[in-house]
Scaffold this motif. Structure first.
Motif, PDB file in Angstrom:
ATOM      1  N   MET A  22     -24.876  41.483  99.169  1.00 56.99           N
ATOM      2  CA  MET A  22     -25.483  42.516  99.441  1.00 56.99           C
ATOM      3  C   MET A  22     -26.848  42.776  98.547  1.00 56.99           C
ATOM      4  SD  MET A  22     -24.867  46.483  99.908  1.00 56.99           S
ATOM      5  CE  MET A  22     -26.454  47.752 100.714  1.00 56.99           C
ATOM      6  N   SER A  23     -27.464  42.810  98.579  1.00 58.06           N
ATOM      7  CA  SER A  23     -28.984  43.013  98.211  1.00 58.06           C
ATOM      8  C   SER A  23     -28.978  43.334  96.516  1.00 58.06           C
ATOM      9  CB  SER A  23     -29.701  42.630  98.693  1.00 58.06           C
ATOM     10  OG  SER A  23     -30.233  41.278  99.752  1.00 58.06           O
ATOM     11  N   PRO A  24     -29.417  43.445  95.636  1.00 61.01           N
ATOM     12  CA  PRO A  24     -29.000  44.937  94.802  1.00 61.01           C
ATOM     13  C   PRO A  24     -30.498  46.347  95.271  1.00 61.01           C
ATOM     14  CG  PRO A  24     -30.611  42.504  93.821  1.00 61.01           C
ATOM     15  CD  PRO A  24     -30.166  42.112  95.165  1.00 61.01           C
ATOM     16  N   THR A  25     -29.881  47.356  95.220  1.00 53.43           N
ATOM     17  CA  THR A  25     -31.753  48.222  94.771  1.00 53.43           C
ATOM     18  C   THR A  25     -31.998  48.263  93.431  1.00 53.43           C
ATOM     19  OG1 THR A  25     -30.733  49.384  96.610  1.00 53.43           O
ATOM     20  CG2 THR A  25     -32.267  50.503  94.944  1.00 53.43           C
ATOM     21  N   VAL A  26     -33.323  47.932  93.391  1.00 56.12           N
ATOM     22  CA  VAL A  26     -33.999  47.497  92.308  1.00 56.12           C
ATOM     23  C   VAL A  26     -35.227  48.732  92.043  1.00 56.12           C
ATOM     24  CG1 VAL A  26     -35.649  45.518  91.209  1.00 56.12           C
ATOM     25  CG2 VAL A  26     -34.012  45.287  92.005  1.00 56.12           C
TER      26      VAL A  26
ATOM     27  N   GLU B 252     -40.319  37.896  95.988  1.00 54.41           N
ATOM     28  CA  GLU B 252     -40.018  36.628  95.483  1.00 54.41           C
ATOM     29  C   GLU B 252     -38.518  37.293  95.502  1.00 54.41           C
ATOM     30  OE1 GLU B 252     -42.806  35.167  92.409  1.00 54.41           O
ATOM     31  OE2 GLU B 252     -44.159  35.094  94.670  1.00 54.41           O
ATOM     32  N   GLN B 253     -37.560  37.591  94.566  1.00 52.17           N
ATOM     33  CA  GLN B 253     -36.569  37.748  94.567  1.00 52.17           C
ATOM     34  C   GLN B 253     -35.903  37.853  95.512  1.00 52.17           C
ATOM     35  OE1 GLN B 253     -34.614  36.113  91.453  1.00 52.17           O
ATOM     36  NE2 GLN B 253     -37.559  36.179  90.454  1.00 52.17           N
ATOM     37  N   ASP B 254     -34.544  38.269  95.475  1.00 58.52           N
ATOM     38  CA  ASP B 254     -33.164  38.767  96.794  1.00 58.52           C
ATOM     39  C   ASP B 254     -33.368  40.415  96.227  1.00 58.52           C
ATOM     40  OD1 ASP B 254     -31.567  39.067  98.735  1.00 58.52           O
ATOM     41  OD2 ASP B 254     -29.855  37.853  97.836  1.00 58.52           O
ATOM     42  N   VAL B 255     -34.197  41.319  96.738  1.00 58.21           N
ATOM     43  CA  VAL B 255     -34.271  42.616  96.535  1.00 58.21           C
ATOM     44  C   VAL B 255     -33.975  43.418  98.235  1.00 58.21           C
ATOM     45  CG1 VAL B 255     -34.938  44.222  95.932  1.00 58.21           C
ATOM     46  CG2 VAL B 255     -35.656  42.265  94.889  1.00 58.21           C
ATOM     47  N   GLY B 256     -33.031  44.034  98.076  1.00 53.52           N
ATOM     48  CA  GLY B 256     -32.410  44.904  99.117  1.00 53.52           C
ATOM     49  C   GLY B 256     -33.604  46.301  99.300  1.00 53.52           C
TER      50      GLY B 256
ATOM     51  N   LEU C 270     -44.638  38.449  81.586  1.00 55.86           N
ATOM     52  CA  LEU C 270     -44.025  39.223  82.096  1.00 55.86           C
ATOM     53  C   LEU C 270     -43.524  38.765  83.477  1.00 55.86           C
ATOM     54  CD1 LEU C 270     -44.332  41.393  84.761  1.00 55.86           C
ATOM     55  CD2 LEU C 270     -47.147  40.909  85.415  1.00 55.86           C
ATOM     56  N   GLU C 271     -44.175  37.437  84.058  1.00 56.78           N
ATOM     57  CA  GLU C 271     -42.815  36.233  84.720  1.00 56.78           C
ATOM     58  C   GLU C 271     -41.594  36.063  84.418  1.00 56.78           C
ATOM     59  OE1 GLU C 271     -46.615  35.905  84.368  1.00 56.78           O
ATOM     60  OE2 GLU C 271     -46.903  36.306  86.706  1.00 56.78           O
ATOM     61  N   GLU C 272     -41.794  35.808  82.770  1.00 55.53           N
ATOM     62  CA  GLU C 272     -40.554  35.196  81.656  1.00 55.53           C
ATOM     63  C   GLU C 272     -39.757  36.406  82.103  1.00 55.53           C
ATOM     64  OE1 GLU C 272     -37.920  33.116  80.070  1.00 55.53           O
ATOM     65  OE2 GLU C 272     -39.656  32.286  81.098  1.00 55.53           O
ATOM     66  N   THR C 273     -40.285  37.758  81.543  1.00 56.46           N
ATOM     67  CA  THR C 273     -39.242  39.107  81.404  1.00 56.46           C
ATOM     68  C   THR C 273     -38.544  39.600  83.112  1.00 56.46           C
ATOM     69  OG1 THR C 273     -41.009  40.793  81.329  1.00 56.46           O
ATOM     70  CG2 THR C 273     -40.004  39.850  79.878  1.00 56.46           C
ATOM     71  N   VAL C 274     -39.354  39.184  83.884  1.00 55.97           N
ATOM     72  CA  VAL C 274     -39.055  39.870  85.041  1.00 55.97           C
ATOM     73  C   VAL C 274     -38.287  38.689  85.671  1.00 55.97           C
ATOM     74  CG1 VAL C 274     -39.483  39.808  87.789  1.00 55.97           C
ATOM     75  CG2 VAL C 274     -41.218  40.347  86.544  1.00 55.97           C
ATOM     76  N   ARG C 275     -38.072  37.210  84.651  1.00 54.16           N
ATOM     77  CA  ARG C 275     -37.049  36.793  85.646  1.00 54.16           C
ATOM     78  C   ARG C 275     -35.834  36.654  84.587  1.00 54.16           C
ATOM     79  NH1 ARG C 275     -34.261  32.195  83.386  1.00 54.16           N
ATOM     80  NH2 ARG C 275     -35.563  32.319  81.701  1.00 54.16           N
ATOM     81  N   ILE C 276     -36.312  37.632  83.616  1.00 52.56           N
ATOM     82  CA  ILE C 276     -34.901  37.163  82.397  1.00 52.56           C
ATOM     83  C   ILE C 276     -33.995  38.770  82.907  1.00 52.56           C
ATOM     84  CG2 ILE C 276     -33.743  38.828  80.592  1.00 52.56           C
ATOM     85  CD1 ILE C 276     -36.280  36.504  79.394  1.00 52.56           C
ATOM     86  N   GLY C 277     -34.685  39.847  83.537  1.00 55.98           N
ATOM     87  CA  GLY C 277     -34.389  41.110  84.503  1.00 55.98           C
ATOM     88  C   GLY C 277     -33.265  40.159  85.831  1.00 55.98           C
TER      89      GLY C 277
END
Length: 296
Positions: free
Chosen positions: A1-5, A28-32, A104-111
């Motif tokens: 199940m995709s996470p709630t972000v 662009e991520q697997d987000v619910g 920004l891009e890198e910290t989103v990826r880390i998240g």
């Protein structure tokens, strides 16, 4: 199940291509479900984080500086829900101490893909902090280094503010660490640290770690520009404990009583003056998203 972000953002802060770009990167991520909250000032963030938790957030991105991080961490403490920091503030001390990039891009990826670690927080007069808390000279200096000056001058804004306050009076302080009187004299500043580097990029506590279950405790008796210059000089060379005007220890609990009301601060945010402080370390209180471990 995709996470709630959830995203909790200080809309006046900037990072990379901005909040519109952040929304694209997250989608662009697997987000619910995506919960999106913007606030005009950090003190309004707590309510939005509570709402995010109530709506089932599995991950909370915090867009802003240390003030935003502190308000959000205060609510997230003990919840187990990870915080991902997007360091968009004028001061990003917690992110810097944790090795997070100002990108920004890198910290989103880390998240989404970084490792999750449980780190300590401090708790002072009922409110959590991630970096530091202080009363006296240090708090007055931070309160005086306004946001506009910090954006324009960076570390120099703290130096300029410090110069205006070095002539402040010494105040009687009684400080107990873990139930024992540790200091009972006049002092200009009390500082509690969860990490080593504090305002202005000063390395105040050489051995501080945000995962050791302890608070670093420092008190300074320096007064006037000459003595404070000596203190700051020792800090700059990583030898704070060698200063004759500084005492440093560590504790699980700290209780301080002041002979006159002192302004205090949490992670750079000014609070009303008080004559007493009760603080403690809260081990593993905050789950944080960090860069992946480098290969062995």
């Amino acid at each position: 199940m995709s996470p709630t972000v959830a995203v909790v953002a200080h809309r006046k802060k900037t990072l990379g291509a901005g909040l519109d770009r952040l929304r694209v990167l997250i989608t662009e991520q697997d987000v619910g479900e995506l919960l999106w909250y913007e606030v005009p000032k950090s003190k309004k963030a707590r309510k939005k984080v509570r709402q995010a938790l109530k709506e089932g957030a599995d991950l909370v991105f915090v867009w802003g500086g240390d003030g935003m991080v502190q308000r959000c961490a205060d609510v997230l403490a003990g919840s187990g829900v990870p915080m991902a920091i997007l360091p968009a503030g004028t001061g990003n001390l917690f992110a810097t101490n944790l090795g997070l990039p100002i990108d920004l891009e890198e910290t989103v990826r880390i998240g989404f893909h970084g490792r999750r670690e449980r780190l300590d927080l401090g708790l002072l007069n009922g409110e959590h902090f991630a970096v530091m808390a202080g009363a006296g000279f240090e708090a007055e200096m931070i309160a005086d280094a306004d946001g506009q000056a910090k954006r324009r001058l960076g570390k120099l804004s703290y130096v300029r503010a410090a110069v205006r306050h070095v002539g402040g009076p010494l105040v009687p302080m009684t400080i107990e660490v873990d139930g024992t009187t540790w200091f009972d004299d006049q002092a200009s500043c009390l500082l509690l640290g969860n990490v080593g580097t504090i305002a202005g990029g000063i390395e105040a506590f050489d051995d501080a770690r945000p995962d050791d279950g302890w608070l670093e405790v420092g008190v300074s008796t320096a007064q006037g520009p000459v003595q404070w210059a000596r203190v700051i000089g020792r800090m700059a060379t990583g030898r704070s404990e060698e200063s004759p005007f500084v005492r440093i220890t560590r504790a699980r609990k700290v209780s301080a009583r002041f002979g006159a009301p002192l302004t205090y601060e949490l992670d750079g945010g000014e609070r009303e003056a008080t004559t007493k402080i009760d603080a403690e370390a809260v081990p593993g209180a905050l789950t944080i998203c960090l860069p992946p471990e480098p290969p062995a």
